[in-house]
Structures are given as C-alpha cells and as structure tokens.
Design an enzyme around this catalytic site. Structure first.
Site, mmCIF file in Angstrom:
data_model
loop_
_atom_site.group_PDB
_atom_site.id
_atom_site.type_symbol
_atom_site.label_atom_id
_atom_site.label_comp_id
_atom_site.label_asym_id
_atom_site.label_seq_id
_atom_site.Cartn_x
_atom_site.Cartn_y
_atom_site.Cartn_z
ATOM 1 C CE LYS A 124 22.141 -52.818 4.900
ATOM 2 N NZ LYS A 124 23.323 -52.814 5.762
ATOM 3 C CD GLN B 164 24.884 -50.794 8.419
ATOM 4 O OE1 GLN B 164 23.896 -51.427 8.080
ATOM 5 N NE2 GLN B 164 25.863 -50.512 7.585
ATOM 6 C CG ASP C 36 25.999 -58.340 6.832
ATOM 7 O OD1 ASP C 36 25.594 -58.111 5.681
ATOM 8 O OD2 ASP C 36 26.165 -57.451 7.693
#
Ligand code: NAD
Length: 300
Positions: free
Chosen positions: A54, A98, A121
């Site tokens: 990422k 994460q 997200d």
C-alpha cells in the site's frame, strides 16, 4: 462458451494512472498533496506485506504515504490517541488501520474513532449507514473494485440478477448494497442458504466472497453469466515442489470459465483492484476535504 477474462491487474493499472494524473493536477493547480496514513499494530506477516504494498503504490501515484508501525502490546488508549492525532492532521486525507488487530483491541471501537471523512476503508458505521441509504460515502475498497470492473464490462447493470455469496461486513454486505445501488436484483447467499446451486444458477452476476477454495463449480453458473471471484485461498501445490503453495479463488476457474461470459482470474482479478481503490478513495477524500470536484469514475 469460453469466458472473456476480466483483467483486474490491467484495470488496476488504469485506475492508478487516473489517480496519478489527478494528483499531479491537484499539486500544480491547488498545491495540495493527498496523504494516506496506514497504521499497523503487531507483526502479522500477511499484514506487513499488504502495508508495504500500500505504501509503495501510494508513493508511486504521487501521494504522501505515512506508516505507523506499533508494537503488538500497544494499548487501546495509545492507538486511539494516534488516530485522534491523524484525524486532526490536515496533511492526512485517508487513515487505514490494518485489520485484524491484536485480540486486546476492540476493532469496532478503533474503526469508529477514525473520522468518517478520512475512513478510506469505508468501515466506519457512518459510512456503512450512508452507503445503505444511498448517500455519498467512503466505499469499502474490494467491493468498489468489483463494481468498477462490472460497470466497465457491462455498462449498465440495471435489472440484472446478482447473487453475492458471503455476507461479511467488508465484502459481501457492501457489495450487495453497491449492486442494489446500480439497480440489480440482489440476493445475498451465505453458509445457511438452502440450495445454493439453484440460487447461483439464477444469477447474471455472481460475486463469490466466501474464503473456501474453488467452492463454486461450473455447473452452478448460468451460461454467459459474469463471475467475480473475490476469494484468495492458499492451497498446497505439490506439483510446484515440496511445501509449495498456489493461490486459488472461491470458484473453480476452469469449469466456471467454460460456462461464464466473463470471469476474473485469481490472482490478477479482484486483488489488484483493492489497493487501486484505496488510492482512489484517498484521492476522493482529499477532494471532498478541500471542496474540490471529485475525479470521475473513481467512486460509486
Ligand atoms: P468472511 O470469512 O468474513 O466471510 C465469509 C462469508 O462466506 C460468510 O458470510 C459466510 O456466511 C459465507 N460462507 C461460508 N461458508 C459458506 C458456504 N459453504 N456457502 C455459502 N456461504 C458460505 O470472509 P471475507 O472477509 O468476506 O472474505 C472472503 C474471501 O475474500 C476470502 O477468501 C478473503 O481472503 C477474500 N478477500 C479478498 C480480498 C481481495 O482484495 N481480493 C479482500 C477481502 C477478502
């Protein structure tokens, strides 16, 4: 019939190019650089790989990338304090924590402490609610990537029968909402669904997000249907040597490709689209934060 392969790797490259072009424009015309902060708690090897990837791709499209790697023992209070700091940092437009988090941390509490506008997200309860009521939101990256590929392949999805296999909060449910938003007739199937093969046989669009290797055989697929395989499963591959593995999806690719009109491969289908959509979401969040026009084709 032999299915057309939907090349997610190539498509993700196109999405990244679009994002990079818009970032260049933002920098030159508005003196703004979109910034993404990724927070990793602990040393889960798979998470470390994702976070590295990422960060690399964020920099490649010209954005600012910040990584916070915290000790596995980090307290909830310390993690929440970091998120608060990032929420108030004007150079950061996207925050990603994460998952999974170590067991002592409350995932819902942590995710809901991210400012919804920076929740790239799309897991914050506000974004879930906005998506569910058809309002502008941050959309979870994996289903957004699936939607982009479906729209690219079909143009309009209106009136199509879509079956989503899997009801998780990160893939199945938001995928169903997105397909509904594009006027599909949507069925969500799951582990308790009766006669799953018959349900899947009705579908013009099948999205498999189960986490069971090659679970969907070709004879469940209606002739000409579009199959989007979200699954990423590592299975032993003794043919490659002792202890070797290979990646397969949730559908049996060979038999499904014989009946489908189009299909995403694993690897090289949905996977690459997920990070591309994270970059797209960060750009979208940055544009919204600055009251600027959003780039076309990068949001739901
Ligand atoms: P999950 O375990 O949270 O959810 C799986 C869902 O499948 C559940 O809702 C369950 O009801 C359903 N299910 C389980 N067994 C079933 C059965 N026999 N029949 C029908 N439904 C069944 O998983 P998830 O997080 O949604 O992920 C699903 C898959 O997608 C995994 O393989 C995961 O690795 C992959 N994934 C890929 C990406 C990507 O970027 N490509 C992103 C997220 C998840």
């Amino acid at each position: 019939m032999s299915a057309q392969i939907i090349d997610g790797k190539a498509f993700a490259g196109t999405v990244r190019e679009k994002v990079a072009a818009h970032v260049t424009k933002l920098k030159s015309e508005n003196n703004i650089t979109p910034g993404l902060a990724v927070v990793l708690v602990g040393e889960d090897p798979a998470s470390q790989v994702y976070v590295r990837s990422k960060g690399k791709q964020t920099v490649e499209v010209g954005m600012k990338s910040v990584e916070h790697k915290l000790d596995v023992e980090t307290s909830e209070a310390d993690l929440l304090a970091l998120i608060d700091q990032l929420n108030n940092d004007d150079s950061i437009h996207g925050i990603l924590v994460q998952l999974p988090l170590p067991k002592h941390l409350d995932e819902d509490l942590v995710i809901n402490s991210i400012s919804p506008a920076k929740d790239v997200d799309g897991f914050h309860i506000s974004n879930v609610g906005l998506l569910g009521t058809g309002q502008k939101s941050m959309v979870p990256c994996t289903p957004l990537g699936c939607l982009m590929m479906l729209r690219d392949h079909h143009g309009s999805l209106s009136g199509m029968d879509a079956v989503v296999i899997g009801r998780s909060n990160i893939v199945g449910k938001p995928m169903a909402q997105l397909l509904l938003g594009d006027s599909c007739t949507v069925t969500i199937a799951h582990s308790r669904t009766k006669d799953l093969p018959e349900v899947v046989r009705r579908a013009d669009i099948v999205v498999a997000a189960v986490g069971r290797p090659e679970m969907v055989p070709g004879d469940w697929i209606k002739e000409g249907a579009t199959v989007i395989d979200v699954g990423i499963n590592r299975i032993p591959a003794p043919e490659k040597g002792e202890g070797k593995h290979r990646l397969v999806g949730d559908v049996d690719y060979a038999s499904c490709a014989e009946r489908a009109g189009a299909i995403t491969p694993v690897p090289g289908g949905v996977g690459p689209m997920t990070i591309a959509c994270l970059l797209a979401n960060t750009l979208t969040a940055c544009c919204r934060a600055n009251g600027l026009e959003e780039p076309e084709g990068l949001t739901a």
